[in-house]
Enzyme design. Sequence first.
Site, PDB file in Angstrom:
ATOM      1  N   GLY A 291     -19.310 -48.051  43.654  1.00 33.19           N
ATOM      2  CA  GLY A 291     -20.665 -47.298  43.541  1.00 33.19           C
ATOM      3  C   GLY A 291     -21.684 -47.658  42.898  1.00 33.19           C
ATOM      4  O   GLY A 291     -22.587 -47.442  43.343  1.00 33.19           O
TER       5      GLY A 291
ATOM      6  N   GLU B 244     -23.753 -48.053  36.038  1.00 32.52           N
ATOM      7  CA  GLU B 244     -22.790 -47.197  36.691  1.00 32.52           C
ATOM      8  C   GLU B 244     -23.327 -46.148  37.815  1.00 32.52           C
ATOM      9  O   GLU B 244     -24.418 -45.764  37.457  1.00 32.52           O
ATOM     10  CB  GLU B 244     -22.122 -46.708  35.855  1.00 32.52           C
ATOM     11  CG  GLU B 244     -20.360 -47.288  35.708  1.00 32.52           C
ATOM     12  CD  GLU B 244     -19.656 -46.798  36.698  1.00 32.52           C
ATOM     13  OE1 GLU B 244     -19.974 -46.734  37.926  1.00 32.52           O
ATOM     14  OE2 GLU B 244     -18.413 -46.974  36.667  1.00 32.52           O
TER      15      GLU B 244
ATOM     16  N   ASP C 238     -17.816 -39.568  34.647  1.00 29.73           N
ATOM     17  CA  ASP C 238     -17.107 -38.266  34.916  1.00 29.73           C
ATOM     18  C   ASP C 238     -16.147 -37.959  33.585  1.00 29.73           C
ATOM     19  O   ASP C 238     -16.871 -37.560  32.666  1.00 29.73           O
ATOM     20  CB  ASP C 238     -16.356 -38.591  36.050  1.00 29.73           C
ATOM     21  CG  ASP C 238     -15.928 -37.236  36.810  1.00 29.73           C
ATOM     22  OD1 ASP C 238     -15.966 -36.346  36.214  1.00 29.73           O
ATOM     23  OD2 ASP C 238     -15.659 -37.134  38.044  1.00 29.73           O
TER      24      ASP C 238
ATOM     25  N   PHE D 207     -19.102 -31.900  43.809  1.00 32.40           N
ATOM     26  CA  PHE D 207     -18.754 -33.177  44.190  1.00 32.40           C
ATOM     27  C   PHE D 207     -19.874 -33.755  45.044  1.00 32.40           C
ATOM     28  O   PHE D 207     -20.200 -33.278  45.777  1.00 32.40           O
ATOM     29  CB  PHE D 207     -17.621 -32.850  45.367  1.00 32.40           C
ATOM     30  CG  PHE D 207     -16.843 -34.323  45.777  1.00 32.40           C
ATOM     31  CD1 PHE D 207     -15.700 -34.740  45.034  1.00 32.40           C
ATOM     32  CD2 PHE D 207     -17.417 -35.095  46.611  1.00 32.40           C
ATOM     33  CE1 PHE D 207     -15.250 -35.818  45.566  1.00 32.40           C
ATOM     34  CE2 PHE D 207     -16.987 -36.238  46.882  1.00 32.40           C
ATOM     35  CZ  PHE D 207     -15.685 -36.756  46.339  1.00 32.40           C
TER      36      PHE D 207
ATOM     37  N   ASP E  39     -19.042 -41.736  47.239  1.00 23.46           N
ATOM     38  CA  ASP E  39     -18.491 -41.795  48.363  1.00 23.46           C
ATOM     39  C   ASP E  39     -17.540 -40.424  48.605  1.00 23.46           C
ATOM     40  O   ASP E  39     -17.325 -39.820  47.486  1.00 23.46           O
ATOM     41  CB  ASP E  39     -17.655 -42.777  48.928  1.00 23.46           C
ATOM     42  CG  ASP E  39     -16.252 -42.772  48.197  1.00 23.46           C
ATOM     43  OD1 ASP E  39     -16.372 -43.015  46.819  1.00 23.46           O
ATOM     44  OD2 ASP E  39     -15.153 -42.601  48.706  1.00 23.46           O
TER      45      ASP E  39
END
Length: 175
Positions: free
Chosen positions: A42, A97, A101, A150, A157
């Site tokens: 990511g 990053e 989370d 989300f 992704d």
Amino acid sequence: MAEKIKVLISEEEVDARIRELGEKISKEYEGKQIHLICVLKGGVFFMCELAKRITVPVSMDFMCVGSYGDGTKSSGVVRLAKDLDESIENKEVLIVEDIIDSGNTLYYLMDVLRQRKPASLRLCTLLDKPDRRVKDVHVDWTGFEIPDEFVVGYGLDYAQKYRNLPYIGVVEVAE
Ligand code: PRP
């Protein structure tokens, strides 16, 4: 099931914020070289864009971390799937990053990298979901704090799709 993507942070907003972060980081590291570490997969889109906005010299390396077991991160147990190619000893290391989370991944990673004796070890994330934090991770630069939704795009992704969106979107799944 089909899903729709609603724009949360537009391409223009993301670009402007990355430019700002690049300026701040360049000032902070004036006279030094930054060793950027990208956490795959990511982090790659953000790292490339951020690196282009940094005016001090940079070098780059890549690592990949995953979680054990059934693929959920609730255990907090992280494994190193691909290590760095080069030593970080005495380097000004900046981890890049896409999102923090629970904090489990970065808590583990910072601990592993600190033991390798970098000159400094800092963290820049494009997105932060502070409401989800389980482990205490110190973030030096954050692009955007976001709610617990989300999100996809800019490296993030949904079932491996949407990483290439040039904006941050929220997935809305329609039955
Ligand atoms: C994402 C993100 C971080 C991690 C953050 O990676 O890039 O590495 O999750 O979550 P945490 O704070 O709860 O640990 P992911 O595992 O989705 O891998 P990917 O980048 O290859 O998609």
